[in-house]
Design a protein around this motif. Structure first.
Motif, mmCIF file in Angstrom:
data_model
loop_
_atom_site.group_PDB
_atom_site.id
_atom_site.type_symbol
_atom_site.label_atom_id
_atom_site.label_comp_id
_atom_site.label_asym_id
_atom_site.label_seq_id
_atom_site.Cartn_x
_atom_site.Cartn_y
_atom_site.Cartn_z
ATOM 1 N N MET A 1 7.618 -4.505 2.829
ATOM 2 C CA MET A 1 6.491 -3.795 2.154
ATOM 3 C C MET A 1 6.645 -2.274 2.337
ATOM 4 S SD MET A 1 3.522 -4.696 5.060
ATOM 5 C CE MET A 1 3.876 -6.283 5.220
ATOM 6 N N TYR A 2 5.749 -1.595 1.436
ATOM 7 C CA TYR A 2 5.666 -0.079 1.639
ATOM 8 C C TYR A 2 4.442 0.378 2.295
ATOM 9 C CZ TYR A 2 6.405 4.618 0.048
ATOM 10 O OH TYR A 2 6.868 5.933 0.021
ATOM 11 N N VAL A 3 4.337 1.071 3.223
ATOM 12 C CA VAL A 3 3.186 1.578 4.015
ATOM 13 C C VAL A 3 3.138 3.128 3.942
ATOM 14 C CG1 VAL A 3 3.214 -0.425 5.424
ATOM 15 C CG2 VAL A 3 4.350 1.636 6.536
ATOM 16 N N ILE A 4 2.009 3.510 4.117
ATOM 17 C CA ILE A 4 1.554 5.089 4.502
ATOM 18 C C ILE A 4 0.771 4.523 5.744
ATOM 19 C CG2 ILE A 4 0.303 6.814 3.762
ATOM 20 C CD1 ILE A 4 0.743 6.090 1.056
ATOM 21 N N LEU A 5 1.091 5.379 6.792
ATOM 22 C CA LEU A 5 0.352 5.615 8.002
ATOM 23 C C LEU A 5 0.146 6.656 8.234
ATOM 24 C CD1 LEU A 5 1.513 3.598 11.123
ATOM 25 C CD2 LEU A 5 1.066 6.334 11.355
ATOM 26 N N VAL A 6 -1.270 6.862 8.934
ATOM 27 C CA VAL A 6 -1.907 8.203 8.810
ATOM 28 C C VAL A 6 -2.429 8.131 10.450
ATOM 29 C CG1 VAL A 6 -3.642 9.762 8.210
ATOM 30 C CG2 VAL A 6 -2.473 8.577 6.616
ATOM 31 N N TYR A 7 -2.418 8.933 11.299
ATOM 32 C CA TYR A 7 -2.851 8.912 12.720
ATOM 33 C C TYR A 7 -3.618 10.079 12.979
ATOM 34 C CZ TYR A 7 1.308 11.386 14.315
ATOM 35 O OH TYR A 7 2.270 12.070 14.707
ATOM 36 N N ASP A 8 -4.656 10.078 13.675
ATOM 37 C CA ASP A 8 -5.581 11.048 14.251
ATOM 38 C C ASP A 8 -5.530 10.883 15.786
ATOM 39 O OD1 ASP A 8 -6.993 13.414 14.840
ATOM 40 O OD2 ASP A 8 -8.878 12.570 13.708
ATOM 41 N N ILE A 62 -3.430 2.560 8.395
ATOM 42 C CA ILE A 62 -2.375 1.847 7.547
ATOM 43 C C ILE A 62 -2.586 1.257 6.306
ATOM 44 C CG2 ILE A 62 -0.250 0.307 7.950
ATOM 45 C CD1 ILE A 62 -0.569 0.647 10.778
ATOM 46 N N PHE A 63 -2.153 1.764 5.100
ATOM 47 C CA PHE A 63 -2.218 1.473 4.010
ATOM 48 C C PHE A 63 -0.898 0.743 3.462
ATOM 49 C CE2 PHE A 63 -4.289 5.358 4.126
ATOM 50 C CZ PHE A 63 -5.850 5.108 3.761
ATOM 51 N N ALA A 64 -1.031 -0.485 3.105
ATOM 52 C CA ALA A 64 0.055 -1.298 2.942
ATOM 53 C C ALA A 64 0.241 -1.886 1.420
ATOM 54 C CB ALA A 64 0.282 -2.732 3.823
ATOM 55 N N ASN A 65 1.354 -2.003 0.953
ATOM 56 C CA ASN A 65 1.533 -2.673 -0.375
ATOM 57 C C ASN A 65 2.735 -3.361 -0.560
ATOM 58 O OD1 ASN A 65 1.198 -2.792 -3.051
ATOM 59 N ND2 ASN A 65 0.448 -0.796 -3.482
ATOM 60 N N ARG A 66 2.881 -4.201 -1.431
ATOM 61 C CA ARG A 66 4.112 -4.934 -1.840
ATOM 62 C C ARG A 66 5.158 -4.255 -1.907
ATOM 63 N NH1 ARG A 66 3.015 -8.539 -6.441
ATOM 64 N NH2 ARG A 66 1.548 -6.799 -6.962
ATOM 65 N N ASP A 67 5.007 -3.255 -2.781
ATOM 66 C CA ASP A 67 6.299 -2.399 -3.270
ATOM 67 C C ASP A 67 5.918 -1.090 -3.443
ATOM 68 O OD1 ASP A 67 8.704 -1.542 -4.572
ATOM 69 O OD2 ASP A 67 9.369 -3.528 -4.788
ATOM 70 N N GLU A 68 6.895 0.118 -3.244
ATOM 71 C CA GLU A 68 6.503 1.400 -3.626
ATOM 72 C C GLU A 68 6.266 1.516 -5.160
ATOM 73 O OE1 GLU A 68 8.415 5.851 -3.185
ATOM 74 O OE2 GLU A 68 9.741 4.172 -2.667
#
Length: 87
Positions: A1-8, A62-68
Motif C-alpha cells: 500500500m502507498y501511504v503519506i504520513l504527517v506528524y506534529d 496516515i493517509f493510505a491508498n492501495r497504490d500510488e
C-alpha cells in the motif's frame, strides 16, 4: 500500500520520530513522509510511533491508498526530496 504520513510532535520528540519514519518511508518535507509499505510494516511503524508520542499533545496522520497510481501529486516550488529511484 502507498501511504503519506504527517506528524506534529513536541520539540523533544521530533528527532526520534524523524529517525523512525526514515526507516520505513521516504522523507518529503518537514514532518512529511511517503512511500510503499506493507500492512505489517505499517502496523510496526504505528506501534513504535505510539511509544514515542505524547497522545495528549502530539498527532500522527496516515493517509493510505492501495497504490500510488491512484494519487495525483502536484509539487509547487522546490521539491525537497525526490522519491524517484533509478536502477
Amino acid at each position: 500500500m502507498y501511504v503519506i504520513l504527517v506528524y506534529d510532535v513536541g520539540e523533544k520528540r521530533v528527532g526520534k520520530m524523524l529517525k523512525l519514519c526514515r526507516k520505513y518511508l521516504n522523507w518529503i518535507q518537514n514532518s512529511v513522509f511517503e512511500g510503499e509499505i506493507t500492512k505489517v510494516k505499517l502496523k510496526e511503524l504505528t506501534l513504535l510511533s505510539k511509544a514515542i508520542i505524547d497522545p495528549d499533545t502530539d498527532s500522527i496522520i496516515i493517509f493510505a491508498n492501495r497504490d500510488e497510481k491512484w494519487l495525483d501529486k502536484t509539487i509547487i516550488g522546490k521539491e525537497r526530496a525526490s522519491t524517484d529511484v533509478f536502477l
